[in-house]
Motif scaffolding. Structure first.
Motif, PDB file in Angstrom:
ATOM      1  N   GLY A  32     -10.455  -5.159  11.866  1.00 28.41           N
ATOM      2  CA  GLY A  32      -9.662  -6.483  12.308  1.00 28.41           C
ATOM      3  C   GLY A  32      -8.604  -6.412  11.641  1.00 28.41           C
ATOM      4  O   GLY A  32      -7.853  -7.797  11.956  1.00 28.41           O
ATOM      5  N   LEU A  33      -7.584  -5.362  11.511  1.00 30.41           N
ATOM      6  CA  LEU A  33      -6.054  -5.606  11.029  1.00 30.41           C
ATOM      7  C   LEU A  33      -5.330  -4.957  12.066  1.00 30.41           C
ATOM      8  O   LEU A  33      -5.809  -4.114  12.634  1.00 30.41           O
ATOM      9  N   ASP A  34      -4.102  -5.504  12.148  1.00 24.88           N
ATOM     10  CA  ASP A  34      -3.356  -5.115  13.346  1.00 24.88           C
ATOM     11  C   ASP A  34      -1.905  -4.174  12.814  1.00 24.88           C
ATOM     12  O   ASP A  34      -1.229  -4.805  11.756  1.00 24.88           O
ATOM     13  N   ARG A  35      -2.321  -2.762  12.670  1.00 23.97           N
ATOM     14  CA  ARG A  35      -1.254  -2.016  12.176  1.00 23.97           C
ATOM     15  C   ARG A  35       0.024  -2.280  12.649  1.00 23.97           C
ATOM     16  O   ARG A  35       1.078  -1.931  11.960  1.00 23.97           O
ATOM     17  N   ILE A  36       0.147  -2.845  13.998  1.00 25.86           N
ATOM     18  CA  ILE A  36       1.618  -2.929  14.306  1.00 25.86           C
ATOM     19  C   ILE A  36       2.319  -3.796  13.659  1.00 25.86           C
ATOM     20  O   ILE A  36       3.510  -3.876  13.374  1.00 25.86           O
ATOM     21  N   SER A  37       1.594  -4.805  13.023  1.00 26.19           N
ATOM     22  CA  SER A  37       2.388  -6.051  12.504  1.00 26.19           C
ATOM     23  C   SER A  37       2.748  -5.601  10.692  1.00 26.19           C
ATOM     24  O   SER A  37       3.352  -6.346  10.113  1.00 26.19           O
ATOM     25  N   TRP A  38       2.358  -4.179  10.380  1.00 33.21           N
ATOM     26  CA  TRP A  38       2.691  -3.762   9.204  1.00 33.21           C
ATOM     27  C   TRP A  38       4.382  -3.310   9.243  1.00 33.21           C
ATOM     28  O   TRP A  38       4.707  -2.565  10.038  1.00 33.21           O
ATOM     29  N   LYS A  39       5.068  -3.435   8.128  1.00 32.16           N
ATOM     30  CA  LYS A  39       6.316  -2.958   7.908  1.00 32.16           C
ATOM     31  C   LYS A  39       5.994  -1.658   7.165  1.00 32.16           C
ATOM     32  O   LYS A  39       5.450  -1.708   6.023  1.00 32.16           O
ATOM     33  N   THR A  40       6.350  -0.566   7.461  1.00 37.85           N
ATOM     34  CA  THR A  40       6.170   0.767   6.989  1.00 37.85           C
ATOM     35  C   THR A  40       7.402   1.566   6.685  1.00 37.85           C
ATOM     36  O   THR A  40       8.528   1.429   7.341  1.00 37.85           O
ATOM     37  N   GLN A  41       7.339   2.437   5.726  1.00 31.84           N
ATOM     38  CA  GLN A  41       8.632   3.207   5.262  1.00 31.84           C
ATOM     39  C   GLN A  41       7.694   4.573   5.265  1.00 31.84           C
ATOM     40  O   GLN A  41       7.135   4.909   4.376  1.00 31.84           O
TER      41      GLN A  41
ATOM     42  N   ASP B  91      14.567  -7.232   3.931  1.00 34.30           N
ATOM     43  CA  ASP B  91      16.094  -6.975   4.578  1.00 34.30           C
ATOM     44  C   ASP B  91      16.651  -6.083   4.118  1.00 34.30           C
ATOM     45  O   ASP B  91      17.652  -6.073   4.262  1.00 34.30           O
ATOM     46  N   GLY B  92      15.933  -4.848   3.299  1.00 38.10           N
ATOM     47  CA  GLY B  92      16.727  -3.989   2.521  1.00 38.10           C
ATOM     48  C   GLY B  92      17.595  -3.127   3.512  1.00 38.10           C
ATOM     49  O   GLY B  92      16.951  -2.968   4.735  1.00 38.10           O
ATOM     50  N   ALA B  93      18.594  -2.597   3.158  1.00 36.29           N
ATOM     51  CA  ALA B  93      19.296  -1.606   4.009  1.00 36.29           C
ATOM     52  C   ALA B  93      19.072  -0.213   4.170  1.00 36.29           C
ATOM     53  O   ALA B  93      19.095   0.344   4.913  1.00 36.29           O
TER      54      ALA B  93
ATOM     55  N   ILE C 127       0.997  -1.168   0.079  1.00 37.33           N
ATOM     56  CA  ILE C 127       0.005   0.107  -0.130  1.00 37.33           C
ATOM     57  C   ILE C 127       0.828   1.168   0.027  1.00 37.33           C
ATOM     58  O   ILE C 127       1.817   1.358   0.691  1.00 37.33           O
ATOM     59  N   SER C 128       0.653   2.157  -0.874  1.00 40.28           N
ATOM     60  CA  SER C 128       1.332   3.697  -0.889  1.00 40.28           C
ATOM     61  C   SER C 128       0.338   4.561  -0.920  1.00 40.28           C
ATOM     62  O   SER C 128      -0.673   4.681  -1.407  1.00 40.28           O
ATOM     63  N   VAL C 129       0.525   5.321  -0.011  1.00 41.14           N
ATOM     64  CA  VAL C 129      -0.464   6.746   0.338  1.00 41.14           C
ATOM     65  C   VAL C 129       0.119   7.773   0.651  1.00 41.14           C
ATOM     66  O   VAL C 129       1.300   8.170   1.156  1.00 41.14           O
TER      67      VAL C 129
ATOM     68  N   ALA D  52       6.860   8.727   5.209  1.00 36.52           N
ATOM     69  CA  ALA D  52       7.365  10.104   4.514  1.00 36.52           C
ATOM     70  C   ALA D  52       6.283  11.060   5.186  1.00 36.52           C
ATOM     71  O   ALA D  52       5.153  10.588   6.082  1.00 36.52           O
ATOM     72  N   GLY D  53       6.583  12.359   5.148  1.00 33.65           N
ATOM     73  CA  GLY D  53       5.902  13.123   5.786  1.00 33.65           C
ATOM     74  C   GLY D  53       4.495  13.325   5.320  1.00 33.65           C
ATOM     75  O   GLY D  53       3.581  13.543   6.230  1.00 33.65           O
ATOM     76  N   ASP D  54       4.251  13.156   4.013  1.00 33.67           N
ATOM     77  CA  ASP D  54       2.938  13.241   3.617  1.00 33.67           C
ATOM     78  C   ASP D  54       2.421  11.886   3.308  1.00 33.67           C
ATOM     79  O   ASP D  54       1.172  11.855   2.562  1.00 33.67           O
ATOM     80  N   GLY D  55       2.597  10.774   3.931  1.00 35.74           N
ATOM     81  CA  GLY D  55       2.282   9.427   3.875  1.00 35.74           C
ATOM     82  C   GLY D  55       3.102   8.264   3.938  1.00 35.74           C
ATOM     83  O   GLY D  55       3.953   8.524   5.066  1.00 35.74           O
ATOM     84  N   GLU D  56       2.893   7.097   3.499  1.00 35.75           N
ATOM     85  CA  GLU D  56       3.746   6.081   3.783  1.00 35.75           C
ATOM     86  C   GLU D  56       3.755   4.912   2.798  1.00 35.75           C
ATOM     87  O   GLU D  56       2.680   4.640   1.862  1.00 35.75           O
ATOM     88  N   LEU D  57       4.482   4.077   2.868  1.00 35.48           N
ATOM     89  CA  LEU D  57       4.572   2.875   2.107  1.00 35.48           C
ATOM     90  C   LEU D  57       4.519   1.781   2.989  1.00 35.48           C
ATOM     91  O   LEU D  57       5.305   1.904   4.140  1.00 35.48           O
ATOM     92  N   ALA D  58       3.536   0.920   2.945  1.00 37.63           N
ATOM     93  CA  ALA D  58       3.296  -0.319   4.058  1.00 37.63           C
ATOM     94  C   ALA D  58       3.380  -1.538   3.324  1.00 37.63           C
ATOM     95  O   ALA D  58       2.856  -1.681   2.179  1.00 37.63           O
ATOM     96  N   ILE D  59       4.298  -2.541   3.864  1.00 38.27           N
ATOM     97  CA  ILE D  59       4.208  -4.083   3.288  1.00 38.27           C
ATOM     98  C   ILE D  59       3.402  -4.730   4.477  1.00 38.27           C
ATOM     99  O   ILE D  59       3.822  -4.827   5.661  1.00 38.27           O
ATOM    100  N   LEU D  60       2.372  -5.430   4.042  1.00 38.43           N
ATOM    101  CA  LEU D  60       1.499  -6.147   5.025  1.00 38.43           C
ATOM    102  C   LEU D  60       1.928  -7.262   5.207  1.00 38.43           C
ATOM    103  O   LEU D  60       2.643  -8.009   4.490  1.00 38.43           O
TER     104      LEU D  60
END
Length: 276
Positions: A44-53, A111-113, A10-12, A55-63
């Motif tokens: 019923g989704l757990d945001r804590i389990s999302w991997k996120t990157q 596992d990207g740097a 998801i990209s927001v 940005a000030g105006d949004g985020e990239l999320a890996i579910l």
């Protein structure tokens, strides 16, 4: 390097974030995170389990690998849209939070740097930048979310398991970003609005300045509101139309307002207002 994993991405991105002052940016970030967390919890989704990157105006999320795509696309997105509409209903246009949301799935390295390597990550971010998606959101001033999904997501999820979405209101588009060497087909909608009634040429039209936007010749990512959404005096963007005159500026009244139209040469609005 670990093996890549197939995940839902998801990209927001927040509309007109860079045009806000410091305090408004701070408030918008707070609202974005709070409303997204509340919407995820509600379905019923757990945001804590999302991997996120972030940005000030949004985020990239890996579910997570076990995320159910119909739940995310067909329930989370509509719930987020409703919460944004409610939040925005009591705020001035410049303080509202409206989002472009892109969804795609594919292989990604977790596992990207310095982020999440993978062509699927690049694609979901490119989809979020689609000009038609930006334009579609501006055409419906009361909307909270403009959604774009890759062709595979539309075919396998939206068409088969729409949940609260309406597949017939999606529009197929060609996303072309020449400077990024990117061209892909995708499907867009404005949640709880009927984008299917909007002429194709309107989605492809070059953006034009609206209230609070740069003058012609400067950069502008968004366009005007959908013609016909104005009733009588005030329009959704905050301007006031009186006959052939359109007054724009903060709340369209007071210090710094500007009037545009065919009026007498000797017209004078006082202060720093301008008559043209």
């Amino acid at each position: 390097m670990n093996h890549p994993e197939r995940r839902l991405l998801i990209s927001v991105d927040m509309e007109r974030y860079s045009r806000r002052g410091n305090v408004r940016q701070y408030e918008a970030q707070q609202a974005f995170q709070q409303l997204l967390h509340e919407a995820a919890t509600a379905v019923g989704l757990d945001r804590i389990s999302w991997k996120t990157q972030q940005a000030g105006d949004g985020e990239l999320a890996i579910l997570p690998a076990d995320a159910r795509e119909p739940q995310v696309i067909g329930r989370l997105v509509p719930d987020l849209n409703r919460r944004l509409r409610h939040y925005n209903s009591s705020r001035l246009p410049e303080a509202r939070v409206r989002l472009r949301v892109a969804l795609h799935q594919g292989l990604v390295h977790l596992d990207g740097a310095n982020g999440f390597p993978g062509t699927a990550v690049i694609e979901v971010c490119r989809l979020c930048d689609a000009r038609q998606l930006k334009k579609a959101l501006t055409l419906f001033p009361d909307a909270g979310v403009a959604l774009i999904v890759s062709s595979g997501i539309y075919r396998e999820v939206v068409s088969e398991y729409p949940e609260e979405l309406r597949p017939e209101r999606f529009r197929r588009i060609e996303v072309h970003l020449p400077d990024k060497d990117f061209r892909e087909s995708a499907w867009i909608c404005v949640v709880d609005e009927d984008l299917s009634a909007v002429p194709t040429e309107m989605l492809l039209a070059e953006p034009t300045p609206g209230p609070g936007q740069p003058e012609p010749g400067t950069s502008s990512e968004d366009g005007p509101a959908l013609p016909g959404t104005t009733a009588g005096g005030a329009d959704p963007a905050g301007a006031i139309n009186v006959g052939g005159i359109r007054v724009v500026g903060q709340n369209a009244v007071g210090h710094g307002a500007m009037a545009i139209g065919s009026i007498g040469e000797d017209a004078n609005f006082g202060g720093e207002g301008r008559a043209r």
